[in-house]
Enzyme design. Structure first.
Site: not given
Ligand code: NAI
Length: 235
Positions: A54, A80, A132, A146, A148-150
């Site tokens: 992305v 996301n 986040s 992380y 700072a970017s959020k």
């Molecule tokens: P996850 O790792 O299970 O899912 C993230 C998905 O994004 C993965 O399928 C990955 O392949 C995809 N992805 C990563 N970089 C990418 C890129 N450059 N281009 C296209 N796809 C890409 O992670 P999760 O936990 O579901 O995280 C989702 C969002 O929620 C993220 O933005 C994360 O920072 C945020 N978040 C998660 C928390 C947690 O405790 N799990 C807490 C707060 C925020």
């Protein structure tokens, strides 16, 4: 359109939007996860999937062109996809900072920039950025880039809200707390970290992807038609 839609929180959002009757376009750079997602969903012509990073501008342009050729309009974008690199701040390399910002901040801008013309034309749109709780407060732990970017994604969200409200385009951020997903599997399996995080979580359990996805469903729906520039904390 849901980025990072093949895993964790994004997968839950994709599935709930689909169950609610949406056509969904799922973007993820992990081809295996995307294939598994395709297998797990009962889809006909209401699901499009794209595998790209992305933070790549040209891929966004190609993807949006195809979505518009297929369905003619875009109602909702969920930025996301996210990533984290953990290192001691003093040892952190600039290239790691840049990588994290490219995905958690620049890509949020790119996705938004690529859907905004169509949303303006339709006089309707909802942009949802998954930030986040660490986009709201700092942390003593090691993922400095992380956090700072959020924070960047949070203020970007408000800027778009302020600029595009007159076009009936809404922009909101979601701030998940500690949620069990593939991203957090490694740290949440360390008992001490898990217990620390549980102790900081009033409900006495960590989040499930669906807990966050229902917030996105609300922000995507007409029920939130007067909600913009807000920070939906789900922790
Ligand atoms: P996850 O790792 O299970 O899912 C993230 C998905 O994004 C993965 O399928 C990955 O392949 C995809 N992805 C990563 N970089 C990418 C890129 N450059 N281009 C296209 N796809 C890409 O992670 P999760 O936990 O579901 O995280 C989702 C969002 O929620 C993220 O933005 C994360 O920072 C945020 N978040 C998660 C928390 C947690 O405790 N799990 C807490 C707060 C925020």
């Amino acid at each position: 359109i849901i980025t990072g839609g093949a895993s964790g929180i994004g997968e839950a959002i994709s599935k709930i939007f689909h169950q609610e009757g949406s056509n969904i376009c799922v973007i993820d750079n992990n081809k295996n996860k995307l294939e598994n997602f395709e297998k797990s969903i009962d889809s006909k012509d209401d699901v499009l999937t794209f595998s790209f990073d992305v933070s790549d501008e040209n891929s966004w342009k190609d993807c949006i062109k195809e979505v518009l050729n297929t369905w003619g309009k875009i109602d909702v974008l969920v930025n996301n996809a996210g990533m984290s690199l953990r290192s001691n701040f003093e040892e952190m390399k600039k290239e790691d900072w840049d990588k994290v910002f490219a995905v958690n901040s620049t890509a949020v801008m790119l996705g938004t920039q690529n859907v905004i013309a169509n949303m303006k034309k339709n006089r309707s749109g909802s942009i949802i950025n998954v930030s986040s709780i660490f986009g709201l407060v700092g942390s003593a732990r090691s993922s400095t880039a992380y956090h700072a970017s959020k924070g960047s994604s949070r203020i970007f969200t408000k800027t778009i809200a302020a600029q595009y409200g007159k076009h009936n385009i809404r922009s909101n951020s979601i701030h998940p707390g500690f949620t069990d997903t593939p991203m957090t599997e490694d740290i949440h399996s360390i008992e001490q970290v898990r217990n620390e995080r549980l102790a900081m979580t009033p409900m006495g359990r960590l989040g499930k992807p669906e807990d966050i996805a229902y917030g996105a469903l609300y922000l995507a729906s007409d029920e939130s038609s007067w909600v913009t520039g807000s920070e939906l904390v789900i922790d």
